[in-house]
Structures are given as structure tokens and as C-alpha cells.
Design a protein around this motif. Sequence first.
Motif, PDB file in Angstrom:
ATOM      1  N   SER A 116      51.205 -21.504 -45.915  1.00 55.35           N
ATOM      2  CA  SER A 116      51.881 -20.466 -46.207  1.00 55.35           C
ATOM      3  C   SER A 116      51.940 -20.120 -47.703  1.00 55.35           C
ATOM      4  O   SER A 116      51.515 -18.695 -48.008  1.00 55.35           O
ATOM      5  CB  SER A 116      53.198 -20.582 -45.798  1.00 55.35           C
ATOM      6  N   TYR A 117      51.801 -20.671 -48.573  1.00 58.39           N
ATOM      7  CA  TYR A 117      51.728 -20.525 -50.103  1.00 58.39           C
ATOM      8  C   TYR A 117      50.530 -20.118 -50.538  1.00 58.39           C
ATOM      9  O   TYR A 117      50.174 -19.266 -51.039  1.00 58.39           O
ATOM     10  CB  TYR A 117      52.434 -21.741 -50.837  1.00 58.39           C
ATOM     11  N   TRP A 120      49.706 -16.771 -49.332  1.00 63.57           N
ATOM     12  CA  TRP A 120      50.565 -15.756 -49.775  1.00 63.57           C
ATOM     13  C   TRP A 120      49.859 -15.734 -51.249  1.00 63.57           C
ATOM     14  O   TRP A 120      49.762 -14.343 -51.930  1.00 63.57           O
ATOM     15  CB  TRP A 120      52.029 -16.398 -50.116  1.00 63.57           C
ATOM     16  N   ARG A 213      60.435 -20.225 -51.429  1.00 66.41           N
ATOM     17  CA  ARG A 213      60.274 -19.751 -50.128  1.00 66.41           C
ATOM     18  C   ARG A 213      61.622 -19.631 -49.506  1.00 66.41           C
ATOM     19  O   ARG A 213      62.283 -20.201 -49.431  1.00 66.41           O
ATOM     20  CB  ARG A 213      59.587 -21.399 -49.703  1.00 66.41           C
ATOM     21  N   GLY A 217      60.237 -18.697 -44.101  1.00 69.63           N
ATOM     22  CA  GLY A 217      59.078 -19.021 -44.311  1.00 69.63           C
ATOM     23  C   GLY A 217      58.101 -18.179 -45.429  1.00 69.63           C
ATOM     24  O   GLY A 217      57.100 -18.631 -45.988  1.00 69.63           O
ATOM     25  N   SER A 218      58.792 -16.842 -45.764  1.00 68.41           N
ATOM     26  CA  SER A 218      58.142 -15.949 -46.643  1.00 68.41           C
ATOM     27  C   SER A 218      58.267 -16.302 -47.951  1.00 68.41           C
ATOM     28  O   SER A 218      59.319 -17.154 -48.619  1.00 68.41           O
ATOM     29  CB  SER A 218      58.866 -14.625 -46.498  1.00 68.41           C
ATOM     30  N   TRP A 219      57.367 -16.060 -48.824  1.00 68.16           N
ATOM     31  CA  TRP A 219      57.367 -16.353 -50.271  1.00 68.16           C
ATOM     32  C   TRP A 219      57.745 -15.216 -51.414  1.00 68.16           C
ATOM     33  O   TRP A 219      57.201 -14.054 -50.960  1.00 68.16           O
ATOM     34  CB  TRP A 219      56.107 -16.971 -50.678  1.00 68.16           C
TER      35      TRP A 219
END
Length: 269
Positions: A116-117, A120, A213, A217-219
Motif C-alpha cells: 500500500s505504501y 501510494w 498510515r 490503510g490510506s497513507w
Amino acid sequence: HLRAFQALTASSQTGKIDFLTDFSQSSQGLLWDLGVNIDNANYATRRVYFADGGAIREFSTTNRGRVQSLAGLSSLTNDQVDAFINCVRAQPLGSVTYSPPAFTGPPTPKLYNMTSYVNWAKNLEDRSPMALIGTNDGMLHCVNMLNGQELWEFIIPAAIEADGTAPARLYTELYGSGDVTNEWQPDVYGARIYGRRPHYFYMASSPKTMDIREPDGSWHTVCAFGIGAGGNEYYCLDITDPTAAPTLRWRFAGESGHPLGETWSVPAL
């Protein structure tokens, strides 16, 4: 002033580099000067923001009513409030004390071993590198490191909010004093004559940045900072997108009955 220099240059000797020794405004290694860039900017197009509760609003005459209420300026006419707003927008860069800049560039995909990172970070690989610095004009300035142009300014709540029946410090201590230098600080000689302090602190501490985070789950990239001698609060802004206004994530001044003292300690993130 906040200046950027080309500190290393090719040497006349093969295989060596020279270190810049002249860090003056006339240095050949000078890349940009934020103070000069602000002086040359059109104040009407500067992106100046303030916190109104949990919302971030533009500090402009369009939001005169909110500024007037928040800053405790109900006794002023609309024209007087507009003059104050435009003066704040047009002011030069304030003095820098105890606020080494914080730097943050595009996220580094290898920083966290998380899909996820990485995704992003790749989406933000073209994000402008930013420098963030606090100054005693009551603002946190966000600057494009590539050209030294201001991306936005955030007026700290401690400078623009009324304190009980006392109007905002930016109004009473600076604008309303009628005795300021070209750096928007009280004139030293005026202080001796009128009993004013020769210098006011507002944003006098260094910010820190970090990628965080969320539980979903969003950064996001955040900037946390105290204000040193400027007051007793810490603030945290979301600065993920430098082309948009920052958002206020939280502010902290202690618990009920146990307020913080001056917030000199730079946050550890």
C-alpha cells in the motif's frame, strides 16, 4: 530570510569538488531567497489559510465575517477588517527564530516494505519537494524547494484567535501597534519610547514531517509542530498534497486544568 545555495561545485582540479564559502545574498551560489520571492509576489494570489474550528479557510476578505468573529474584531467596520486582512496577506517574511526548516520530498517507495505504501509513493513520485519553516509573522510557510516559491501559508491559531475579550495577537501586537519595521516586528526604538517589547514570538519552533498510515490503510504526509515562545499548543497538519490547502488533523494544549507550558520541544516522529 530563508535562502538556498548550491553548496558544492566542480573544482578546477580533476576529481575534486569545491565547497561554497560565500553564503551572502550576493553569492554566486545563491539559488533563491524566500524573502525576496514573497516581496515580489502578488499578495492577492498568495494562498494564506487559517483554522476555523476544524475547518481550514482562506484568509481573505471573502471570509471577512469568520476572521472578524475568530479574531475578536467585532468593533471594527468591514473596511477596517479588510484592511487588516490585506495587510497580513501582504506582509513580508517575518523573522526566523528557533525554527530550522523541515524538508520532505516525494515519498520513498522503499521506506516501508508494504504494498500500500509503495503504490501510494509511486503515485506521488512527482510531488514537489517542500521546505516548512515557522516565522514570527505568525505563520508556517510551505515552500517549493526547487524554486523557492511559496506554496501556502498557515496562520497559527495562537496568533489569529481572540483570547477572551482580547483581540487576536496579530492585530493588537503588530497591525494595531502602528509601529512596525519592514519585517513586521515592533521597532526597537519605538519599544523604548512606548514601552513595547522589541520582538514578538509567534511560530518559534521547528516542524517535523512523517508519512503515516490510517486505520483504513490510506497513507498521508503530516507536519507536527509546537510554537516555542509563541504559545502553549501543538498542531498537526496534513500536507500530503502541496497544491491543495493543508488540513488540520489536531491541536493539543494539554488537558482540562493542566495546560501546557510554552511548546519548545520539537516533536519526535
